[in-house]
Design a protein around this motif. Structure first.
Motif, PDB file in Angstrom:
ATOM      1  N   VAL A 283      -5.119   9.301  -0.461  1.00 52.15           N
ATOM      2  CA  VAL A 283      -6.525   9.272  -0.023  1.00 52.15           C
ATOM      3  C   VAL A 283      -6.769  10.349   1.030  1.00 52.15           C
ATOM      4  O   VAL A 283      -7.791  11.034   1.002  1.00 52.15           O
ATOM      5  CB  VAL A 283      -6.908   7.870   0.499  1.00 52.15           C
ATOM      6  CG1 VAL A 283      -8.279   7.872   1.147  1.00 52.15           C
ATOM      7  CG2 VAL A 283      -6.856   6.851  -0.638  1.00 52.15           C
ATOM      8  N   ALA A 284      -5.808  10.535   1.939  1.00 47.14           N
ATOM      9  CA  ALA A 284      -5.955  11.563   2.975  1.00 47.14           C
ATOM     10  C   ALA A 284      -6.090  12.952   2.362  1.00 47.14           C
ATOM     11  O   ALA A 284      -6.848  13.783   2.854  1.00 47.14           O
ATOM     12  CB  ALA A 284      -4.753  11.512   3.928  1.00 47.14           C
ATOM     13  N   VAL A 285      -5.382  13.202   1.269  1.00 48.46           N
ATOM     14  CA  VAL A 285      -5.448  14.509   0.614  1.00 48.46           C
ATOM     15  C   VAL A 285      -6.691  14.622  -0.265  1.00 48.46           C
ATOM     16  O   VAL A 285      -7.434  15.602  -0.186  1.00 48.46           O
ATOM     17  CB  VAL A 285      -4.168  14.770  -0.215  1.00 48.46           C
ATOM     18  CG1 VAL A 285      -4.318  16.009  -1.076  1.00 48.46           C
ATOM     19  CG2 VAL A 285      -2.971  14.903   0.715  1.00 48.46           C
ATOM     20  N   THR A 286      -6.946  13.633  -1.113  1.00 48.61           N
ATOM     21  CA  THR A 286      -8.068  13.740  -2.052  1.00 48.61           C
ATOM     22  C   THR A 286      -9.417  13.730  -1.342  1.00 48.61           C
ATOM     23  O   THR A 286     -10.389  14.275  -1.873  1.00 48.61           O
ATOM     24  CB  THR A 286      -8.029  12.637  -3.133  1.00 48.61           C
ATOM     25  OG1 THR A 286      -8.033  11.346  -2.516  1.00 48.61           O
ATOM     26  CG2 THR A 286      -6.801  12.785  -4.021  1.00 48.61           C
ATOM     27  N   ASN A 287      -9.490  13.157  -0.152  1.00 45.85           N
ATOM     28  CA  ASN A 287     -10.744  13.218   0.612  1.00 45.85           C
ATOM     29  C   ASN A 287     -11.109  14.653   0.990  1.00 45.85           C
ATOM     30  O   ASN A 287     -12.267  14.948   1.249  1.00 45.85           O
ATOM     31  CB  ASN A 287     -10.667  12.353   1.869  1.00 45.85           C
ATOM     32  CG  ASN A 287     -10.892  10.898   1.577  1.00 45.85           C
ATOM     33  OD1 ASN A 287     -11.330  10.519   0.497  1.00 45.85           O
ATOM     34  ND2 ASN A 287     -10.571  10.056   2.542  1.00 45.85           N
ATOM     35  N   HIS A 288     -10.116  15.535   1.027  1.00 43.17           N
ATOM     36  CA  HIS A 288     -10.371  16.949   1.330  1.00 43.17           C
ATOM     37  C   HIS A 288     -10.649  17.763   0.074  1.00 43.17           C
ATOM     38  O   HIS A 288     -11.019  18.931   0.173  1.00 43.17           O
ATOM     39  CB  HIS A 288      -9.185  17.559   2.075  1.00 43.17           C
ATOM     40  CG  HIS A 288      -9.008  16.997   3.447  1.00 43.17           C
ATOM     41  ND1 HIS A 288      -9.846  17.304   4.490  1.00 43.17           N
ATOM     42  CD2 HIS A 288      -8.098  16.132   3.944  1.00 43.17           C
ATOM     43  CE1 HIS A 288      -9.464  16.658   5.571  1.00 43.17           C
ATOM     44  NE2 HIS A 288      -8.403  15.940   5.275  1.00 43.17           N
TER      45      HIS A 288
ATOM     46  N   GLY B  15       2.192  17.751   7.688  1.00 45.99           N
ATOM     47  CA  GLY B  15       3.228  16.759   7.407  1.00 45.99           C
ATOM     48  C   GLY B  15       2.610  15.385   7.205  1.00 45.99           C
ATOM     49  O   GLY B  15       1.625  15.037   7.846  1.00 45.99           O
ATOM     50  N   GLN B  16       3.169  14.635   6.285  1.00 47.61           N
ATOM     51  CA  GLN B  16       2.745  13.253   6.039  1.00 47.61           C
ATOM     52  C   GLN B  16       3.984  12.382   5.973  1.00 47.61           C
ATOM     53  O   GLN B  16       5.082  12.870   5.707  1.00 47.61           O
ATOM     54  CB  GLN B  16       1.976  13.136   4.715  1.00 47.61           C
ATOM     55  CG  GLN B  16       0.645  13.784   4.726  1.00 47.61           C
ATOM     56  CD  GLN B  16      -0.239  13.289   3.600  1.00 47.61           C
ATOM     57  OE1 GLN B  16      -1.396  13.096   3.815  1.00 47.61           O
ATOM     58  NE2 GLN B  16       0.263  13.094   2.409  1.00 47.61           N
ATOM     59  N   GLY B  17       3.792  11.105   6.180  1.00 50.62           N
ATOM     60  CA  GLY B  17       4.909  10.166   6.186  1.00 50.62           C
ATOM     61  C   GLY B  17       5.422   9.807   4.803  1.00 50.62           C
ATOM     62  O   GLY B  17       6.483   9.202   4.680  1.00 50.62           O
ATOM     63  N   ALA B  18       4.667  10.155   3.755  1.00 49.98           N
ATOM     64  CA  ALA B  18       5.074   9.825   2.385  1.00 49.98           C
ATOM     65  C   ALA B  18       4.471  10.847   1.436  1.00 49.98           C
ATOM     66  O   ALA B  18       3.517  11.542   1.775  1.00 49.98           O
ATOM     67  CB  ALA B  18       4.606   8.417   2.009  1.00 49.98           C
ATOM     68  N   ASP B  19       5.025  10.911   0.236  1.00 49.67           N
ATOM     69  CA  ASP B  19       4.511  11.829  -0.777  1.00 49.67           C
ATOM     70  C   ASP B  19       3.221  11.307  -1.389  1.00 49.67           C
ATOM     71  O   ASP B  19       2.997  10.094  -1.457  1.00 49.67           O
ATOM     72  CB  ASP B  19       5.530  12.015  -1.903  1.00 49.67           C
ATOM     73  CG  ASP B  19       6.739  12.815  -1.452  1.00 49.67           C
ATOM     74  OD1 ASP B  19       6.607  13.589  -0.483  1.00 49.67           O
ATOM     75  OD2 ASP B  19       7.805  12.666  -2.067  1.00 49.67           O
TER      76      ASP B  19
END
Length: 126
Positions: free
Chosen positions: A59-64, A40-44
């Motif tokens: 950034v949290a997603v693309t870093n993975h 879950g994230q606070g925003a799309d």
């Protein structure tokens, strides 16, 4: 009567929870693993393109998903190698990076300096 309806509702909800949990548990027990992770994230995420999506969820997603030449050690704050095995400071505004051998792109093509230059030029143009 109201108490009887409340008890019945609680029993139905409990039965639904146990039924859902047991089906998932038996799947996990049968296969030995789950094939889905839900986060879950606070925003799309606005973009999976690291040169466009600059807000925290993206950034949290693309870093993975994507690697960089260097990274920052979360404990020491020191710059550490990632796709670059080492680098040299040529001048205050120029660096020379040495790409680790054996790295491949998603399509199996070996990563080279031309690919890195393309990505850097694209980031600058964004």
């Amino acid at each position: 009567m109201k108490k009887m309806l409340t008890v019945l509702l609680v029993l139905l909800c409990s039965a639904a929870l146990f039924a859902g949990g047991s089906a998932e548990s038996s799947k996990t027990a049968a296969t030995g693993y789950k094939d889905t992770i839900t986060v879950g994230q606070g925003a799309d995420v606005t973009s999976f393109d690291p040169h466009i999506g600059k807000e925290t969820p993206a950034v949290a997603v693309t870093n993975h998903i994507f690697d960089t030449l260097v990274d920052t050690d979360p404990v020491t704050g020191e710059v550490v190698p990632q796709n670059a095995e080492k680098w040299q400071v040529v001048s205050p505004t120029s660096y020379r990076f040495f790409i680790r051998k054996g790295l491949t792109l998603h399509n199996g093509v070996v990563l080279d300096a031309v690919d890195v230059k393309f990505s850097l030029d694209r980031a600058i143009a964004s």
